[in-house]
Design a protein around this motif. Structure first.
Motif, short mmCIF file in Angstrom:
data_model
loop_
_atom_site.label_atom_id
_atom_site.label_comp_id
_atom_site.label_asym_id
_atom_site.label_seq_id
_atom_site.Cartn_x
_atom_site.Cartn_y
_atom_site.Cartn_z
N LYS A 212 0.85 -1.20 0.00
CA LYS A 212 0.00 0.00 0.00
C LYS A 212 0.89 1.25 0.00
O LYS A 212 0.65 2.19 -0.76
N ARG A 213 1.91 1.24 0.82
CA ARG A 213 2.84 2.39 0.86
C ARG A 213 3.66 2.49 -0.43
O ARG A 213 4.12 3.57 -0.77
N SER A 214 3.82 1.38 -1.14
CA SER A 214 4.58 1.38 -2.40
C SER A 214 3.76 1.84 -3.59
O SER A 214 4.29 1.98 -4.69
N GLY A 215 2.44 2.02 -3.39
CA GLY A 215 1.63 2.53 -4.48
C GLY A 215 0.39 1.75 -4.83
O GLY A 215 -0.34 2.13 -5.75
N ALA A 216 0.10 0.65 -4.12
CA ALA A 216 -1.13 -0.09 -4.40
C ALA A 216 -2.34 0.71 -3.92
O ALA A 216 -2.30 1.32 -2.85
N ASN A 217 -3.40 0.70 -4.72
CA ASN A 217 -4.64 1.38 -4.33
C ASN A 217 -5.41 0.61 -3.28
O ASN A 217 -6.05 1.19 -2.41
N GLU A 218 -5.40 -0.71 -3.43
CA GLU A 218 -6.15 -1.59 -2.52
C GLU A 218 -5.29 -2.79 -2.19
O GLU A 218 -4.42 -3.18 -2.97
N ILE A 219 -5.57 -3.39 -1.04
CA ILE A 219 -4.88 -4.62 -0.65
C ILE A 219 -5.93 -5.68 -0.35
O ILE A 219 -7.04 -5.37 0.10
N LEU A 220 -5.56 -6.92 -0.62
CA LEU A 220 -6.50 -8.03 -0.48
C LEU A 220 -5.76 -9.26 0.05
O LEU A 220 -4.93 -9.83 -0.65
N PRO A 221 -6.04 -9.64 1.31
CA PRO A 221 -5.38 -10.84 1.84
C PRO A 221 -5.97 -12.11 1.24
O PRO A 221 -7.17 -12.19 1.00
N LYS A 222 -5.10 -13.08 0.96
CA LYS A 222 -5.54 -14.40 0.49
C LYS A 222 -5.78 -15.27 1.71
O LYS A 222 -5.08 -15.13 2.70
N PRO A 223 -6.68 -16.21 1.63
CA PRO A 223 -7.57 -16.49 0.50
C PRO A 223 -8.73 -15.48 0.47
O PRO A 223 -9.09 -14.89 1.49
N PHE A 224 -9.30 -15.30 -0.71
CA PHE A 224 -10.45 -14.43 -0.87
C PHE A 224 -11.37 -15.03 -1.92
O PHE A 224 -10.98 -15.90 -2.67
N ARG A 225 -12.59 -14.56 -1.95
CA ARG A 225 -13.55 -14.98 -2.97
C ARG A 225 -13.35 -14.12 -4.21
O ARG A 225 -13.13 -12.91 -4.10
N VAL A 226 -13.42 -14.73 -5.37
CA VAL A 226 -13.23 -13.98 -6.61
C VAL A 226 -14.25 -12.85 -6.72
O VAL A 226 -13.94 -11.77 -7.18
N ARG A 227 -15.45 -13.09 -6.22
CA ARG A 227 -16.46 -12.02 -6.31
C ARG A 227 -16.03 -10.79 -5.51
O ARG A 227 -16.38 -9.67 -5.87
N THR A 228 -15.28 -10.99 -4.41
CA THR A 228 -14.75 -9.85 -3.65
C THR A 228 -13.77 -9.06 -4.51
O THR A 228 -13.82 -7.83 -4.55
N LEU A 229 -12.91 -9.78 -5.24
CA LEU A 229 -11.97 -9.12 -6.15
C LEU A 229 -12.72 -8.39 -7.25
O LEU A 229 -12.39 -7.24 -7.58
N VAL A 230 -13.75 -9.02 -7.81
CA VAL A 230 -14.56 -8.38 -8.86
C VAL A 230 -15.19 -7.09 -8.33
O VAL A 230 -15.20 -6.06 -9.02
N GLU A 231 -15.69 -7.11 -7.11
CA GLU A 231 -16.28 -5.91 -6.52
C GLU A 231 -15.26 -4.78 -6.39
O GLU A 231 -15.55 -3.63 -6.68
N ILE A 232 -14.05 -5.12 -5.96
CA ILE A 232 -12.99 -4.11 -5.81
C ILE A 232 -12.60 -3.56 -7.18
O ILE A 232 -12.47 -2.34 -7.36
N ILE A 233 -12.42 -4.43 -8.16
CA ILE A 233 -12.07 -3.99 -9.51
C ILE A 233 -13.14 -3.06 -10.05
O ILE A 233 -12.84 -1.98 -10.59
N THR A 234 -14.39 -3.45 -9.91
CA THR A 234 -15.50 -2.65 -10.41
C THR A 234 -15.51 -1.26 -9.74
O THR A 234 -15.70 -0.24 -10.42
N ARG A 235 -15.27 -1.23 -8.45
CA ARG A 235 -15.25 0.05 -7.73
C ARG A 235 -14.09 0.93 -8.21
O ARG A 235 -14.27 2.14 -8.41
N LEU A 236 -12.92 0.34 -8.42
CA LEU A 236 -11.76 1.13 -8.84
C LEU A 236 -11.86 1.62 -10.28
O LEU A 236 -11.29 2.64 -10.61
N LEU A 237 -12.58 0.86 -11.11
CA LEU A 237 -12.71 1.27 -12.51
C LEU A 237 -13.89 2.20 -12.69
O LEU A 237 -14.04 2.88 -13.65
#
Length: 120
Positions: free
Chosen positions: A95-120
């Protein structure tokens, strides 16, 4: 169709996430480490990057600032299972290096899809 650059060294994890993102309607390009990610990014600028942190050769902590030099505005999601030590400090460093969001594994793909959709 939005283009996602997925950077993940574990083949099974990479294929699982890519399949879920494809099903959600994203066009996914794959890279297995930070070096491949930078080359892919330069050839075909994605709309968003999903970057694993702990990888052989060039990991996400090192690759994220390099991608930021190429495009300071591209959304980057850093993901990590903490490696063998289960140390999630890597995500805070990302996050300090420049990531907009962080996501600990394991995660559900739908959670990733929600984050991607929000960022785009």
């Amino acid at each position: 169709m939005k283009n996602v650059l997925l950077v993940e060294d574990d083949n099974m994890v990479r294929q699982t996430i890519a399949s879920g993102l494809n099903t959600a309607g994203f066009n996914v390009r794959l890279a297995i480490d930070g070096n491949q990610a930078i080359k892919s990014f330069q050839r075909n600028r994605p709309d968003i990057v999903v970057m694993d942190i702990i990888m052989p050769d060039l990991g996400g902590i090192e690759a994220i600032p390099e991608l930021r030099k190429l495009d300071a505005t591209i959304p980057i999601i850093a993901m990590s299972g903490g490696g063998r030590t289960q140390n999630f400090e890597f995500l805070e460093i990302a996050k300090r290096s420049g990531a907009n969001e962080i996501l600990p594994k394991p995660f559900r793909v739908r959670t990733l899809v929600e984050i991607i959709t929000r960022l785009l």
